[in-house]
Motif scaffolding. Structure first.
Motif, mmCIF file in Angstrom:
data_model
loop_
_atom_site.group_PDB
_atom_site.id
_atom_site.type_symbol
_atom_site.label_atom_id
_atom_site.label_comp_id
_atom_site.label_asym_id
_atom_site.label_seq_id
_atom_site.Cartn_x
_atom_site.Cartn_y
_atom_site.Cartn_z
ATOM 1 N N TYR A 3 0.870 -1.174 0.000
ATOM 2 C CA TYR A 3 0.000 0.000 0.000
ATOM 3 C C TYR A 3 0.905 1.221 0.000
ATOM 4 N N ASN A 4 0.738 2.066 -0.989
ATOM 5 C CA ASN A 4 1.586 3.255 -1.151
ATOM 6 C C ASN A 4 3.076 2.911 -1.087
ATOM 7 N N GLY A 5 3.434 1.798 -1.701
ATOM 8 C CA GLY A 5 4.834 1.392 -1.765
ATOM 9 C C GLY A 5 5.364 0.700 -0.528
ATOM 10 N N ASN A 6 4.511 0.493 0.468
ATOM 11 C CA ASN A 6 4.938 -0.161 1.708
ATOM 12 C C ASN A 6 4.379 -1.581 1.760
ATOM 13 N N ARG A 7 5.210 -2.503 2.182
ATOM 14 C CA ARG A 7 4.777 -3.893 2.345
ATOM 15 C C ARG A 7 3.829 -3.956 3.546
ATOM 16 N N VAL A 8 2.647 -4.564 3.347
ATOM 17 C CA VAL A 8 1.649 -4.645 4.409
ATOM 18 C C VAL A 8 0.994 -6.015 4.417
ATOM 19 N N VAL A 9 0.318 -6.293 5.504
ATOM 20 C CA VAL A 9 -0.561 -7.452 5.593
ATOM 21 C C VAL A 9 -1.976 -6.910 5.804
ATOM 22 N N TYR A 10 -2.907 -7.477 5.053
ATOM 23 C CA TYR A 10 -4.311 -7.042 5.124
ATOM 24 C C TYR A 10 -5.122 -8.057 5.916
ATOM 25 N N TYR A 11 -6.009 -7.527 6.759
ATOM 26 C CA TYR A 11 -7.008 -8.326 7.468
ATOM 27 C C TYR A 11 -8.365 -7.719 7.137
ATOM 28 N N HIS A 12 -9.429 -8.516 7.341
ATOM 29 C CA HIS A 12 -10.763 -7.970 7.095
ATOM 30 C C HIS A 12 -11.821 -8.674 7.937
ATOM 31 N N VAL A 13 -12.975 -8.023 8.005
ATOM 32 C CA VAL A 13 -14.142 -8.591 8.654
ATOM 33 C C VAL A 13 -15.357 -8.154 7.835
ATOM 34 N N TYR A 14 -16.328 -9.068 7.694
ATOM 35 C CA TYR A 14 -17.548 -8.787 6.954
ATOM 36 C C TYR A 14 -18.721 -8.633 7.891
ATOM 37 N N LYS A 15 -19.745 -7.952 7.380
ATOM 38 C CA LYS A 15 -21.006 -7.798 8.103
ATOM 39 C C LYS A 15 -21.628 -9.134 8.369
#
Length: 167
Positions: A155-167
């Motif tokens: 994200y914006n050139g930075n290494r990240v880990v994504y997490y999420h939650v759904y309704k």
């Protein structure tokens, strides 16, 4: 000023201009932003500008950033809230706490309250979070909120880990 949510120990409300010194104390501490992709230490002037932006956002959008206070003492301990990431068309939750308040379960407590607020009151279908993959404490915190691993990425050139939650 509007109360966004409260928990047993915390009050989450809208920012007011008088919160600038509290925000500066948080945003000028390099430990707070160490693992936040793309963040930088903010000056007092930049904090004033941020609060103006937050207050404007309250009038134009349901999303925003909100200060967090201890109920028992009314002490400012951090910031939480949502922002829309237009480049990936997702709504992100974010939290920053003053280091003196780390390790007391506040992040989990306010995260649960804000995720619930986002899913029920704001009707957000999916909430994401991202952090530096090396930030082990944040990864554990996201999992304790019921968020699930989504993917590794950038994200914006930075290494990240994504997490999420759904309704």
């Amino acid at each position: 000023m509007k109360i966004i949510a409260d928990t047993d120990r915390l009050i989450i409300r809208e920012f007011i201009f008088q919160d600038v010194d509290d925000l500066y104390r948080l945003e000028s501490d390099p430990r707070v932003i160490e693992y936040i992709p793309g963040s930088k230490v903010l000056s007092l002037h930049e904090c004033r500008r941020e609060i103006k932006k937050y207050i404007y956002d309250y009038k134009t959008s349901n999303l925003g950033r909100w200060p967090v206070f201890l109920k028992s003492t009314n002490e400012f301990i951090g910031v939480t809230g949502f922002r829309h990431l237009s480049t990936i068309r997702k709504t992100e939750i974010g939290t920053k706490l003053i280091p003196d308040y780390w390790g007391n379960g506040y992040s989990t407590e306010l995260g649960i309250a804000i995720i619930n607020y986002g899913l029920t009151k704001l009707k957000i279908n999916e909430i994401i979070a991202m952090t530096d993959p090396d930030n082990v404490k944040a990864l554990k915190s996201l999992e304790s909120l019921g968020m699930e691993f989504l993917k590794y990425g950038y994200y914006n050139g930075n290494r990240v880990v994504y997490y999420h939650v759904y309704k």
